[in-house]
Design a protein around this motif. Structure first.
Motif: not given
Length: 296
Positions: A199-220
């Motif tokens: 509790k209290g940890s900061l989480i964040c949205k996936p970085l925009d650049k991950t949309k263009n990874w070779s996994d076809r955006g699966n990570f994003y």
């Protein structure tokens, strides 16, 4: 007061006991089927397997995920997921042996369990998170909630955890905390073999650049969905900007890499991301090797 109960298990094929089983509380009409992908055709041959059903498809990958669905034709609907969804390794389906599930029942149960799993460590694979409950009159609601409670117990009996963590204040064991490496603000602890993002940890949205990874955006796609799920379920609140959020509760994971990715917005080696965690692992491996050499 603590209660106890009995769950009956039946194995239709003893050669595949770990991948196909039927289970049921003897006092309840609700029957469960546990099956892996390779056993799905055998489920279709079992009694009641084509009744109205609510079902769950689980992934045992590094990040645990679940798809919650309903079917008026039992296992027949789930078979279509072999072609359309490849993320899952095993499924659990519930029917009734007296046909007491109807379309309203399974619609409500699907809604109920999407909301329930949204508050756990599981990432939901559902595109529609069912924010609004179906229209159920007050006379049916108590019966449907009783069904949901019985199903949740049976899921837990099969090893599906709904409580994200055990309260560490109730434990006499000293809990070691691992901080994220800068610039990230997050803390992790290990408890009962699970990796608990505190509790209290900061989480964040996936970085925009991950949309263009070779996994076809699966990570994003996976992590943007998980980020939104934690906020929508009240497990996190949006922080200074809409790209970050702070956890309001502890959340457990099966590996250190998933919370590391959730806190950084990109793929991470969790053993390195959390300061001191890899050293702890190496020390434990050395201790185990020593004990093995000593014949302990």
């Amino acid at each position: 007061m603590q209660f106890n109960t009995t769950v009956m298990l039946h194995f239709p094929d003893t050669r595949n006991a770990s991948s196909l089983k039927i289970f049921q509380d003897p006092t309840s009409q609700i029957r469960g089927f546990y099956f892996t992908k390779s056993q799905i055709n055998k489920v279709e041959e079992l009694d009641y397997a084509n009744n109205h059903a609510v079902y769950f498809l689980f992934s045992e990958a590094e990040e645990e995920s679940v798809y919650v669905g309903q079917s008026t034709k039992g296992i027949e609907r789930i078979k279509s997921h072999l072609r359309k969804k490849d993320f899952w390794q095993f499924g659990i389906m519930f029917v009734t042996d007296n046909h007491s599930f109807d379309k309203l029942s399974i619609d409500y149960l699907e809604y109920y369990f999407i909301q329930a799993f949204a508050k756990t460590q599981y990432s939901l694979e559902n595109q529609d998170l069912r924010p609004s409950p179906p229209n159920v009159n007050i006379f049916n609601l108590s019966t449907l909630d009783a069904f949901a409670s019985q199903i949740q117990f049976l899921l837990e009996a099969m090893g599906i955890a709904f409580n994200s963590v055990i309260d560490s204040t109730e434990s006499s064991i000293e809990i070691e905390v691992f901080k994220a490496r800068p610039p990230y603000e997050a803390s992790l602890r290990i408890q009962d073999g699970k990796y608990v993002l505190l509790k209290g940890s900061l989480i964040c949205k996936p970085l925009d650049k991950t949309k263009n990874w070779s996994d076809r955006g699966n990570f994003y796609n996976r992590y943007i969905r998980h980020f939104a799920q934690l906020i929508d379920s009240g497990q996190a609140s949006v922080a200074a900007n809409d790209s970050t959020a702070r956890l309001l509760n502890d959340i457990e994971f099966t590996s250190p890499s998933t919370p590391a990715a959730l806190c950084s917005g990109k793929s991470q080696n969790g053993w390195v991301f959390w300061k001191g965690l890899d050293e702890k692992r190496q020390n434990e491996n050395n201790d185990n090797a020593f004990l093995k050499d000593e014949g302990v």
